[in-house]
Design a protein around this motif. Sequence first.
Motif, mmCIF file in Angstrom:
data_model
loop_
_atom_site.group_PDB
_atom_site.id
_atom_site.type_symbol
_atom_site.label_atom_id
_atom_site.label_comp_id
_atom_site.label_asym_id
_atom_site.label_seq_id
_atom_site.Cartn_x
_atom_site.Cartn_y
_atom_site.Cartn_z
ATOM 1 N N GLN A 87 20.393 -42.657 -5.128
ATOM 2 C CA GLN A 87 21.414 -41.613 -4.963
ATOM 3 C C GLN A 87 22.234 -41.609 -6.258
ATOM 4 N N THR A 88 22.649 -40.444 -6.719
ATOM 5 C CA THR A 88 23.268 -40.367 -8.051
ATOM 6 C C THR A 88 24.557 -41.183 -8.185
ATOM 7 N N THR A 89 25.219 -41.441 -7.046
ATOM 8 C CA THR A 89 26.556 -42.046 -7.145
ATOM 9 C C THR A 89 26.612 -43.541 -6.806
ATOM 10 N N ILE A 90 25.457 -44.188 -6.646
ATOM 11 C CA ILE A 90 25.520 -45.603 -6.245
ATOM 12 C C ILE A 90 25.755 -46.533 -7.450
ATOM 13 N N GLU A 91 26.084 -47.779 -7.121
ATOM 14 C CA GLU A 91 26.305 -48.768 -8.193
ATOM 15 C C GLU A 91 24.954 -49.318 -8.654
ATOM 16 N N VAL A 92 24.810 -49.439 -9.966
ATOM 17 C CA VAL A 92 23.521 -49.831 -10.533
ATOM 18 C C VAL A 92 23.103 -51.229 -10.074
ATOM 19 N N LYS A 93 24.080 -52.109 -9.794
ATOM 20 C CA LYS A 93 23.689 -53.482 -9.412
ATOM 21 C C LYS A 93 22.939 -53.498 -8.068
ATOM 22 N N ILE A 94 23.233 -52.546 -7.188
ATOM 23 C CA ILE A 94 22.501 -52.498 -5.905
ATOM 24 C C ILE A 94 21.060 -52.043 -6.169
ATOM 25 N N LEU A 95 20.929 -51.021 -7.009
ATOM 26 C CA LEU A 95 19.578 -50.551 -7.362
ATOM 27 C C LEU A 95 18.782 -51.702 -7.992
ATOM 28 N N ASP A 96 19.409 -52.403 -8.931
ATOM 29 C CA ASP A 96 18.709 -53.501 -9.632
ATOM 30 C C ASP A 96 18.212 -54.565 -8.652
ATOM 31 N N GLU A 97 19.038 -54.873 -7.674
ATOM 32 C CA GLU A 97 18.661 -55.925 -6.723
ATOM 33 C C GLU A 97 17.500 -55.463 -5.834
ATOM 34 N N VAL A 98 17.548 -54.197 -5.414
ATOM 35 C CA VAL A 98 16.440 -53.681 -4.608
ATOM 36 C C VAL A 98 15.154 -53.728 -5.442
ATOM 37 N N VAL A 99 15.241 -53.281 -6.690
ATOM 38 C CA VAL A 99 14.065 -53.254 -7.567
ATOM 39 C C VAL A 99 13.509 -54.677 -7.735
ATOM 40 N N ARG A 100 14.404 -55.626 -7.951
ATOM 41 C CA ARG A 100 13.965 -57.017 -8.165
ATOM 42 C C ARG A 100 13.142 -57.508 -6.958
ATOM 43 N N ARG A 101 13.681 -57.232 -5.765
ATOM 44 C CA ARG A 101 12.988 -57.726 -4.566
ATOM 45 C C ARG A 101 11.666 -56.989 -4.320
ATOM 46 N N VAL A 102 11.661 -55.674 -4.598
ATOM 47 C CA VAL A 102 10.423 -54.916 -4.382
ATOM 48 C C VAL A 102 9.344 -55.427 -5.340
ATOM 49 N N LYS A 103 9.744 -55.702 -6.580
ATOM 50 C CA LYS A 103 8.756 -56.161 -7.576
ATOM 51 C C LYS A 103 8.215 -57.543 -7.236
ATOM 52 N N GLU A 104 8.999 -58.315 -6.517
ATOM 53 C CA GLU A 104 8.518 -59.639 -6.077
ATOM 54 C C GLU A 104 7.384 -59.500 -5.068
ATOM 55 N N LYS A 105 7.440 -58.410 -4.294
ATOM 56 C CA LYS A 105 6.522 -58.224 -3.167
ATOM 57 C C LYS A 105 5.322 -57.331 -3.489
ATOM 58 N N PHE A 106 5.533 -56.366 -4.399
ATOM 59 C CA PHE A 106 4.486 -55.379 -4.683
ATOM 60 C C PHE A 106 4.199 -55.316 -6.182
ATOM 61 N N SER A 107 2.950 -54.977 -6.513
ATOM 62 C CA SER A 107 2.635 -54.916 -7.948
ATOM 63 C C SER A 107 2.688 -53.484 -8.485
ATOM 64 N N ASP A 108 2.408 -52.495 -7.617
ATOM 65 C CA ASP A 108 2.446 -51.101 -8.082
ATOM 66 C C ASP A 108 3.798 -50.490 -7.709
ATOM 67 N N VAL A 109 4.727 -50.576 -8.656
ATOM 68 C CA VAL A 109 6.102 -50.114 -8.373
ATOM 69 C C VAL A 109 6.556 -49.198 -9.517
ATOM 70 N N VAL A 110 7.038 -48.019 -9.169
ATOM 71 C CA VAL A 110 7.641 -47.167 -10.205
ATOM 72 C C VAL A 110 9.119 -46.982 -9.865
ATOM 73 N N VAL A 111 9.950 -47.070 -10.897
ATOM 74 C CA VAL A 111 11.399 -47.044 -10.675
ATOM 75 C C VAL A 111 12.006 -45.906 -11.497
ATOM 76 N N TYR A 112 12.827 -45.123 -10.853
ATOM 77 C CA TYR A 112 13.564 -44.057 -11.551
ATOM 78 C C TYR A 112 15.050 -44.293 -11.331
ATOM 79 N N ASN A 113 15.729 -44.634 -12.402
ATOM 80 C CA ASN A 113 17.174 -44.806 -12.283
ATOM 81 C C ASN A 113 17.814 -43.418 -12.362
#
Length: 298
Positions: free
Chosen positions: A175-201
């Motif tokens: 969402q355009t208005t969220i804090e980047v640290k929440i996005l970063d943490e979600v991305v970190r955990r998803v990358k731990e679990k899955f190998s095919d991950v695309v991220v759009y900040n």
Amino acid sequence: MKRGLSFENGGEIEITIAPNAGACFGVVRAIKLGQQVARRAQGKPVYSLGPLIHNPSVVRELEAKGVKTVTHVADVKSGTVLLRSHGVVKELEQSLRDKGAEIVDATCPLVKKPQRIAMSLGQKGYFLIIVGDKDHPEVKGVLSYYGREDFMVTYDPEDVAKIPGDVRKVGILAQTTIEVKILDEVVRRVKEKFSDVVVYNTICDATSVRQNEALALAKAADVLVVVGGKNSSNTNKLVKICKYHQKDTHHIEDISEIEKSWFTGKRKIGVTGGASTPHEFVDKVGNHIANLLQAQGG
Ligand code: F3S
């Protein structure tokens, strides 16, 4: 009073307006489009599907110029419909077109971007994670472009553990208005679990710029006034940040709510406004406070 500078009364009282306080470019654009459409309507109906922006004073001003805010497509008879800055659900836009309404799209270009990405991820079969608030109109709009059922909208990185085991590829946007640290943490955990991950900040920095300035102001001021809609999530976030550092924080939508007593015995007064508040509203508040203090001799 100049933005970012101070009103000084006998060298004792300072009023500081946060340099970027007030409307972001998406909101300025939406208001301009609303005004243009109202000007050229020549008596024909003009609607906004949902409030054009999250600022009741601006919405009232536009209503006085003939822009009627409606909640449902059924309320639109004919004429022109403005799509609000947060965007709308794709199917609703299509229903309006089917009715023959002329669409003026005031969706912020930075909201259009996640809509396009969601559509592309849906077509490519990605499981979609939107880091944000599932009830926010922007998120509902973005999801409608995804067009599939396998998605998750969350603020909570713990939810990553709930992604179904058969998922092979994951697309993440924000969402355009969220804090980047929440996005970063979600991305970190998803990358731990899955190998095919695309991220759009897809976070828009209009919010973080205003939040950082509000934080600095709150740490320095004796009292703060935050200007913006009570229904505006970004303004409410500013209020929260300011209150955390300065309990004498007042959230107003309109100048009439300001009380002289708030400034008694205060030396440093800070004024800021959310991304949905026109600059002139914020500046007017600063001037109004200066006039109040001058009238009472500082
Ligand atoms: Fe657009 Fe960012 Fe404003 S997304 S509406 S410029 S807060």
